[in-house]
Design a protein around this motif. Structure first.
Motif, PDB file in Angstrom:
ATOM      1  N   ALA A  29       0.838  -1.205   0.000  1.00 43.28           N
ATOM      2  CA  ALA A  29       0.000   0.000   0.000  1.00 43.28           C
ATOM      3  C   ALA A  29       0.871   1.253   0.000  1.00 43.28           C
ATOM      4  N   ILE A  30       1.954   1.220   0.777  1.00 38.37           N
ATOM      5  CA  ILE A  30       2.888   2.348   0.835  1.00 38.37           C
ATOM      6  C   ILE A  30       3.545   2.555  -0.529  1.00 38.37           C
ATOM      7  N   GLU A  31       3.931   1.455  -1.169  1.00 41.76           N
ATOM      8  CA  GLU A  31       4.565   1.561  -2.486  1.00 41.76           C
ATOM      9  C   GLU A  31       3.599   2.141  -3.514  1.00 41.76           C
ATOM     10  N   PRO A  39      -1.155   3.211   6.141  1.00 44.83           N
ATOM     11  CA  PRO A  39      -0.427   1.937   6.128  1.00 44.83           C
ATOM     12  C   PRO A  39       0.908   1.983   6.869  1.00 44.83           C
ATOM     13  N   TYR A  40       1.541   3.160   6.922  1.00 44.60           N
ATOM     14  CA  TYR A  40       2.765   3.277   7.735  1.00 44.60           C
ATOM     15  C   TYR A  40       2.423   3.027   9.204  1.00 44.60           C
ATOM     16  N   TYR A  41       1.326   3.626   9.652  1.00 51.64           N
ATOM     17  CA  TYR A  41       0.904   3.450  11.034  1.00 51.64           C
ATOM     18  C   TYR A  41       0.596   1.985  11.323  1.00 51.64           C
ATOM     19  N   ASN A  42      -0.174   1.375  10.432  1.00 49.58           N
ATOM     20  CA  ASN A  42      -0.548  -0.026  10.647  1.00 49.58           C
ATOM     21  C   ASN A  42       0.666  -0.948  10.618  1.00 49.58           C
ATOM     22  N   ARG A  43       1.588  -0.694   9.688  1.00 51.13           N
ATOM     23  CA  ARG A  43       2.809  -1.511   9.648  1.00 51.13           C
ATOM     24  C   ARG A  43       3.618  -1.304  10.932  1.00 51.13           C
ATOM     25  N   GLY A  44       3.643  -0.071  11.419  1.00 52.51           N
ATOM     26  CA  GLY A  44       4.329   0.206  12.684  1.00 52.51           C
ATOM     27  C   GLY A  44       3.734  -0.570  13.842  1.00 52.51           C
ATOM     28  N   LEU A  45       2.406  -0.680  13.854  1.00 52.57           N
ATOM     29  CA  LEU A  45       1.752  -1.441  14.926  1.00 52.57           C
ATOM     30  C   LEU A  45       2.155  -2.913  14.890  1.00 52.57           C
ATOM     31  N   VAL A  46       2.219  -3.486  13.698  1.00 49.48           N
ATOM     32  CA  VAL A  46       2.629  -4.894  13.579  1.00 49.48           C
ATOM     33  C   VAL A  46       4.069  -5.043  14.053  1.00 49.48           C
ATOM     34  N   ARG A  47       4.925  -4.177  13.580  1.00 53.43           N
ATOM     35  CA  ARG A  47       6.346  -4.251  13.969  1.00 53.43           C
ATOM     36  C   ARG A  47       6.499  -4.072  15.472  1.00 53.43           C
ATOM     37  N   TYR A  48       5.714  -3.190  16.045  1.00 60.63           N
ATOM     38  CA  TYR A  48       5.735  -2.997  17.491  1.00 60.63           C
ATOM     39  C   TYR A  48       5.343  -4.290  18.202  1.00 60.63           C
ATOM     40  N   ARG A  49       4.266  -4.907  17.753  1.00 62.39           N
ATOM     41  CA  ARG A  49       3.815  -6.163  18.379  1.00 62.39           C
ATOM     42  C   ARG A  49       4.850  -7.256  18.272  1.00 62.39           C
ATOM     43  N   LYS A  58      10.430   4.017  13.132  1.00 68.14           N
ATOM     44  CA  LYS A  58      10.602   4.630  11.806  1.00 68.14           C
ATOM     45  C   LYS A  58       9.248   4.851  11.149  1.00 68.14           C
ATOM     46  N   ASP A  59       8.383   3.836  11.218  1.00 64.21           N
ATOM     47  CA  ASP A  59       7.059   3.972  10.615  1.00 64.21           C
ATOM     48  C   ASP A  59       6.242   5.062  11.303  1.00 64.21           C
ATOM     49  N   PHE A  60       6.245   5.096  12.629  1.00 63.99           N
ATOM     50  CA  PHE A  60       5.473   6.112  13.345  1.00 63.99           C
ATOM     51  C   PHE A  60       6.004   7.515  13.052  1.00 63.99           C
ATOM     52  N   ARG A  61       7.323   7.642  12.942  1.00 60.51           N
ATOM     53  CA  ARG A  61       7.900   8.952  12.599  1.00 60.51           C
ATOM     54  C   ARG A  61       7.497   9.392  11.203  1.00 60.51           C
ATOM     55  N   LYS A  62       7.428   8.440  10.270  1.00 60.29           N
ATOM     56  CA  LYS A  62       7.007   8.760   8.906  1.00 60.29           C
ATOM     57  C   LYS A  62       5.553   9.228   8.898  1.00 60.29           C
ATOM     58  N   VAL A  63       4.708   8.575   9.677  1.00 64.39           N
ATOM     59  CA  VAL A  63       3.307   9.004   9.789  1.00 64.39           C
ATOM     60  C   VAL A  63       3.254  10.466  10.224  1.00 64.39           C
ATOM     61  N   LEU A  64       4.027  10.798  11.255  1.00 67.20           N
ATOM     62  CA  LEU A  64       3.990  12.158  11.797  1.00 67.20           C
ATOM     63  C   LEU A  64       4.605  13.171  10.845  1.00 67.20           C
ATOM     64  N   LEU A  75       1.349   8.838  20.080  1.00 67.69           N
ATOM     65  CA  LEU A  75       1.292   8.006  21.290  1.00 67.69           C
ATOM     66  C   LEU A  75       2.037   6.688  21.090  1.00 67.69           C
ATOM     67  N   SER A  76       1.863   6.086  19.926  1.00 72.62           N
ATOM     68  CA  SER A  76       2.533   4.812  19.642  1.00 72.62           C
ATOM     69  C   SER A  76       4.047   4.989  19.593  1.00 72.62           C
ATOM     70  N   LEU A  77       4.501   6.100  19.037  1.00 73.44           N
ATOM     71  CA  LEU A  77       5.939   6.383  18.999  1.00 73.44           C
ATOM     72  C   LEU A  77       6.493   6.499  20.416  1.00 73.44           C
ATOM     73  N   LYS A  78       5.802   7.241  21.265  1.00 71.38           N
ATOM     74  CA  LYS A  78       6.259   7.393  22.661  1.00 71.38           C
ATOM     75  C   LYS A  78       6.323   6.035  23.357  1.00 71.38           C
ATOM     76  N   GLN A  79       5.304   5.205  23.141  1.00 74.31           N
ATOM     77  CA  GLN A  79       5.272   3.888  23.783  1.00 74.31           C
ATOM     78  C   GLN A  79       6.401   3.002  23.269  1.00 74.31           C
ATOM     79  N   ALA A  80       6.668   3.053  21.968  1.00 77.11           N
ATOM     80  CA  ALA A  80       7.746   2.239  21.400  1.00 77.11           C
ATOM     81  C   ALA A  80       9.099   2.661  21.970  1.00 77.11           C
TER      82      ALA A  80
END
Length: 92
Positions: A29-31, A39-49, A58-64, A75-80
Motif C-alpha cells: 500500500a505504501i509503495e 499503512p505506515y501506522y498499521n505496519r508500525g503497529l505490527v512491527r511494534y507487536r 521509523k514507521d510512526f515517525r514517517k506518519v507524523l 502516542l505509539s511512537l512514545k510507547q515504542a
C-alpha cells in the motif's frame, strides 16, 4: 483505490494474527501511495507487536512527517521508545 484495498486487507490479516502477510500488504500500500500515512501506522503497529521497536519507530515517525496531527501515531511512537528503553535496561 488499490492502496486503500491493500491497507484494508492488511488490517484483516493483522486481526487474524497473520503478521508477515499484513506487513507485506501495508508495504505494498505504501509503495502504491507513498503519501498515505495509514499503512505506515498499521505496519508500525505490527512491527511494534513483534518487538521490532526500531522499525516501528521509523514507521510512526514517517506518519507524523506526513500528518503531524495523527495523535495515535504520536502516542505509539512514545510507547515504542519507552518499551525499547525498558528492553535495553533488562538486557534483552
Amino acid at each position: 483505490d488499490l492502496a486503500t484495498a491493500l491497507n484494508d486487507r492488511g488490517q484483516a490479516r493483522y486481526l487474524r494474527v497473520e503478521f508477515a502477510a499484513a506487513v507485506q500488504d501495508f508495504t505494498a500500500a505504501i509503495e502504491c501511495q507513498p503519501g498515505f500515512e495509514v499503512p505506515y501506522y498499521n505496519r508500525g503497529l505490527v512491527r511494534y507487536r513483534l518487538g521490532d521497536f526500531d522499525e516501528a519507530m521509523k514507521d510512526f515517525r514517517k506518519v507524523l512527517e506526513l500528518n503531524p496531527h495523527f495523535e495515535d501515531a504520536a502516542l505509539s511512537l512514545k510507547q515504542a521508545i519507552l518499551d525499547k528503553e525498558e528492553k535495553q535496561k533488562r538486557g534483552y
